[in-house]
Design an enzyme around this catalytic site. Structure first.
Site, PDB file in Angstrom:
ATOM      1  N   LYS A   1      -6.708   5.228   8.438  1.00 25.63           N
ATOM      2  CA  LYS A   1      -7.881   5.782   7.769  1.00 25.63           C
ATOM      3  C   LYS A   1      -8.800   6.399   8.813  1.00 25.63           C
ATOM      4  CE  LYS A   1      -8.003   2.935   3.608  1.00 25.63           C
ATOM      5  NZ  LYS A   1      -8.867   2.105   2.724  1.00 25.63           N
TER       6      LYS A   1
ATOM      7  N   ARG B   1       0.857  -1.197   0.000  1.00 22.79           N
ATOM      8  CA  ARG B   1       0.000   0.000   0.000  1.00 22.79           C
ATOM      9  C   ARG B   1       0.889   1.241   0.000  1.00 22.79           C
ATOM     10  NH1 ARG B   1      -2.918   3.518   3.546  1.00 22.79           N
ATOM     11  NH2 ARG B   1      -5.016   3.928   2.753  1.00 22.79           N
TER      12      ARG B   1
ATOM     13  N   SER C   1     -12.590  -3.343  -1.259  1.00 22.60           N
ATOM     14  CA  SER C   1     -12.998  -2.859   0.057  1.00 22.60           C
ATOM     15  C   SER C   1     -14.505  -2.635   0.096  1.00 22.60           C
ATOM     16  CB  SER C   1     -12.293  -1.536   0.381  1.00 22.60           C
ATOM     17  OG  SER C   1     -10.899  -1.717   0.472  1.00 22.60           O
TER      18      SER C   1
END
Length: 222
Positions: A143, A45, A114
């Site tokens: 997040k 990521r 997701s």
């Protein structure tokens, strides 16, 4: 290509990289530590890196994961996944469409999506996703804008689809046991691994906790 049961096993302890936690260590060295500790899946990521850097990092990590027999996907960047030879891609609700990713990477690639609701999870399955990442399950610095799902909401999502589900968001040694009985197939972690002083030891500890938790994935089951 993975069949569904193989994919469920591979998703058990899913490491999501984040260089913000590395404290001067190299990403490759830290991923190697997770692999030695028993991680079963890796997601690269790199939200803020230029595309060329994502490709370079993916090309570095793919051989390490391949040697360990562990699948690796790239977050969002379909081209980086294709060029590096990664096993697939993980995409969010605002990222590349699942069908587009499949068209680029081919039928054997892993495509994760997701989701934070039953509707999103079912739409992802209908679009051809191989697995779903559901969260957040606890407050997370990665997040901060993500809403928090309860274990009951996670259970409902798991029951609404036939493909594997991975829980993500704020999961660590204290919060992973809350997933028992939800039906989730795997646990994705970020800082619980990459912020650890001893990443290999942290991975071994989390692996044991995840294994125990997933043994109780169905209420009353062992």
């Amino acid at each position: 290509m993975f069949d569904r049961e193989e994919l469920k096993r591979a998703l058990e302890l899913y490491a999501v990289t984040d260089r913000a936690w590395l404290d001067g260590r190299t990403l490759a060295a830290c991923v190697e530590d997770t692999l030695r500790g028993g991680v079963t899946f890796v997601q690269l990521r790199e939200k803020d890196a230029p595309p060329a850097e994502v490709v370079l990092r993916a090309c570095t990590l793919v051989p390490l994961c391949r040697a360990a027999g562990v699948p690796i996907v790239v977050d969002d960047d379909v081209e980086a996944a294709r060029i590096s030879g990664a096993d697939g891609v993980h995409i969010g609700q605002s990222d590349t469409a699942c069908a587009e990713a499949r068209a680029v990477l081919g039928p054997d690639a892993l495509v994760g999506v997701s989701a934070a609701s039953v509707a999103e999870a079912q739409a992802a399955e209908a679009a051809g996703a191989d697995y779903i990442g559901v969260g957040a399950l606890a407050s997370t610095a990665t997040k901060p804008e993500a809403g928090i799902l309860t274990p009951d909401e996670l259970r409902t999502i798991c029951e609404s689809v036939s493909i594997p589900v991975v829980a993500i968001g704020g999961l660590n040694a204290e919060t992973i046991p809350l997933l028992a009985g939800t039906g989730v197939d795997g646990v994705a972690v970020v800082s619980a691994l990459f912020a650890a002083e001893d990443i290999e030891a942290a991975t071994r500890e989390l692996k044991a906790i995840v294994e125990e938790t997933l043994c109780l994935k169905k209420e009353g089951g062992v």
